[in-house]
Design a protein around this motif. Sequence first.
Motif, PDB file in Angstrom:
ATOM      1  N   PHE A  79      -2.180   2.173  -5.190  1.00  0.00           N
ATOM      2  CA  PHE A  79      -2.077   3.435  -5.038  1.00  0.00           C
ATOM      3  C   PHE A  79      -2.977   4.061  -3.963  1.00  0.00           C
ATOM      4  O   PHE A  79      -4.262   4.019  -4.216  1.00  0.00           O
ATOM      5  N   SER A  80      -2.530   4.590  -2.832  1.00  0.00           N
ATOM      6  CA  SER A  80      -3.357   5.225  -1.916  1.00  0.00           C
ATOM      7  C   SER A  80      -3.090   6.385  -1.582  1.00  0.00           C
ATOM      8  O   SER A  80      -2.072   7.234  -1.889  1.00  0.00           O
ATOM      9  N   GLY A  81      -3.466   6.969  -0.482  1.00  0.00           N
ATOM     10  CA  GLY A  81      -3.252   8.437  -0.188  1.00  0.00           C
ATOM     11  C   GLY A  81      -3.481   8.510   1.529  1.00  0.00           C
ATOM     12  O   GLY A  81      -3.640   7.715   2.326  1.00  0.00           O
ATOM     13  N   GLY A  82      -3.902   9.762   1.834  1.00  0.00           N
ATOM     14  CA  GLY A  82      -4.470  11.033   1.275  1.00  0.00           C
ATOM     15  C   GLY A  82      -5.554  10.408   0.057  1.00  0.00           C
ATOM     16  O   GLY A  82      -6.123   9.304   0.146  1.00  0.00           O
ATOM     17  N   GLU A  83      -5.645  11.013  -0.912  1.00  0.00           N
ATOM     18  CA  GLU A  83      -6.380  10.862  -1.898  1.00  0.00           C
ATOM     19  C   GLU A  83      -5.525  10.928  -3.334  1.00  0.00           C
ATOM     20  O   GLU A  83      -4.905  11.845  -3.463  1.00  0.00           O
ATOM     21  N   LEU A 138      -3.278  17.173   3.843  1.00  0.00           N
ATOM     22  CA  LEU A 138      -2.771  18.516   3.175  1.00  0.00           C
ATOM     23  C   LEU A 138      -3.959  18.945   2.158  1.00  0.00           C
ATOM     24  O   LEU A 138      -4.641  17.980   1.634  1.00  0.00           O
ATOM     25  N   THR A 139      -4.067  20.224   1.596  1.00  0.00           N
ATOM     26  CA  THR A 139      -4.975  20.739   1.004  1.00  0.00           C
ATOM     27  C   THR A 139      -4.258  20.333  -0.622  1.00  0.00           C
ATOM     28  O   THR A 139      -4.830  20.568  -1.606  1.00  0.00           O
ATOM     29  N   LYS A 140      -2.891  20.074  -0.488  1.00  0.00           N
ATOM     30  CA  LYS A 140      -2.149  19.975  -1.891  1.00  0.00           C
ATOM     31  C   LYS A 140      -1.202  18.968  -1.353  1.00  0.00           C
ATOM     32  O   LYS A 140      -0.976  18.473  -0.425  1.00  0.00           O
ATOM     33  N   GLY A 141      -0.476  18.541  -2.588  1.00  0.00           N
ATOM     34  CA  GLY A 141       0.662  17.576  -2.336  1.00  0.00           C
ATOM     35  C   GLY A 141       1.842  17.853  -1.355  1.00  0.00           C
ATOM     36  O   GLY A 141       2.026  19.278  -1.264  1.00  0.00           O
ATOM     37  N   LEU A 191      -6.535   0.794  -6.888  1.00  0.00           N
ATOM     38  CA  LEU A 191      -6.418   2.282  -6.291  1.00  0.00           C
ATOM     39  C   LEU A 191      -7.345   2.275  -4.922  1.00  0.00           C
ATOM     40  O   LEU A 191      -8.405   1.813  -5.104  1.00  0.00           O
ATOM     41  N   ALA A 192      -7.180   3.156  -4.050  1.00  0.00           N
ATOM     42  CA  ALA A 192      -7.744   3.204  -2.963  1.00  0.00           C
ATOM     43  C   ALA A 192      -8.184   4.654  -3.008  1.00  0.00           C
ATOM     44  O   ALA A 192      -7.257   5.553  -2.717  1.00  0.00           O
ATOM     45  N   THR A 193      -9.529   4.908  -3.016  1.00  0.00           N
ATOM     46  CA  THR A 193      -9.993   6.318  -3.463  1.00  0.00           C
ATOM     47  C   THR A 193     -11.102   6.488  -2.778  1.00  0.00           C
ATOM     48  O   THR A 193     -12.128   5.715  -2.381  1.00  0.00           O
ATOM     49  N   ASN A 194     -11.421   7.936  -2.427  1.00  0.00           N
ATOM     50  CA  ASN A 194     -12.792   8.046  -1.622  1.00  0.00           C
ATOM     51  C   ASN A 194     -13.897   8.486  -2.575  1.00  0.00           C
ATOM     52  O   ASN A 194     -15.019   8.426  -2.369  1.00  0.00           O
ATOM     53  N   TYR A 219       0.952  -1.354   0.193  1.00  0.00           N
ATOM     54  CA  TYR A 219      -0.028  -0.166  -0.076  1.00  0.00           C
ATOM     55  C   TYR A 219       1.020   1.206  -0.053  1.00  0.00           C
ATOM     56  O   TYR A 219       1.606   1.368   0.869  1.00  0.00           O
ATOM     57  N   TRP A 220       0.637   2.141  -1.148  1.00  0.00           N
ATOM     58  CA  TRP A 220       1.733   3.198  -1.357  1.00  0.00           C
ATOM     59  C   TRP A 220       0.830   4.561  -1.002  1.00  0.00           C
ATOM     60  O   TRP A 220       0.085   4.674  -1.902  1.00  0.00           O
ATOM     61  N   GLU A 221       1.117   5.307   0.058  1.00  0.00           N
ATOM     62  CA  GLU A 221       0.407   6.514   0.258  1.00  0.00           C
ATOM     63  C   GLU A 221       1.266   7.398  -0.623  1.00  0.00           C
ATOM     64  O   GLU A 221       2.303   8.103  -0.416  1.00  0.00           O
TER      65      GLU A 221
END
Length: 338
Positions: free
Chosen positions: A63-67, A33-36, A90-93, A13-15
């Motif tokens: 591919f994860s995050g964050g978003e 964060l509001t950006k990268g 892909l792990a996305t909201n 799992y990669w943030e």
Amino acid sequence: MNPPAAAMLRRVYWEVTAGCNLRCIHCRRTDVLTKGSPDELTTPEAKSFIDQLADMGRPVLIFSGGEPLFRKDIFELISYAKEKGLPSGLATNGTLVTEKIANHLADAGVYYASISLDGALAETHDAFRGAGNFAKALKGFLALKNAGIKVQINFTVTKKNVSEVESIYHFSKELGAFALYLFLLVPVGCGVEIADSDMLTPGDVEDWLKWVAQKDKAGNLPIKAICAPHYYRVEEEPSKDRKGCLAGIHMCFVSHKGDVFPCGYLPLSSGNVKKTPLKQIWNESELFEKLRTPDLLEGRCGVCDFKNVCGGCRARAYFAYNNVLAEEPACAYDPAAV
């Protein structure tokens, strides 16, 4: 020190970024964060990391995050992973996924995606993730599904929504979800702030896991209890292999900065891929070695007949006792009473 043959890296799992458009009350991060972030891996560093994975038996890369869609080069990185032969998820909201983006993701190489719905009702989900986001997530789900991507639904189980697990099960089937993954809340990041009010009791967890086992046997929809390794005791199907907590055994988590953790909920780093190849970290980490050795477990987990197949959630143990080898606090089973 080399890992045992059973400790093959199967999933990473990669943030890819700490940036996100939502501020979920149970997020594992507190510094969204509001950006990268300027600390995240650059595109060349990211591709070098993907090269490392390709050299480790080509595990599945999530591919994860964050978003993850916050990252500007996300499609380039997914395409590069495909070029290197890595299966990519892909792990996305889901709230940023349009029809165009979904098709682009499919073309880039995403074969599997997850979208979080933390309620079968809009008001329940939006209480966790913000007003209007239930509808946006559903649009994203349908866009990904229509693009030919297998989509699972993730649902974090808490006191506030456990009454809706039956409804989300049926809703997932109606939507045509590929699977339903039910996550037991792990008190980390923002989750620490709601742990006292939202964590299920061990007895409630036991009842919920029995329900999952019942639904799994029905076979109408693939369903899993995640971050609840004691499910494999409740399941009552004999196994000699680890099926519960796989942190540091068959999976790991890599942060946007390149730090390597057993999982995204256990804040103990074993190194950084910018300085040390992941293969070396995976093979030589003392922490990973501990997690691969069930005989080191302590408390009830240490004397449990199911420790080899279950292992307990090491992240919850660390949160509760500041000890990664301590007993699983959300388990009601007392092996001494058996």
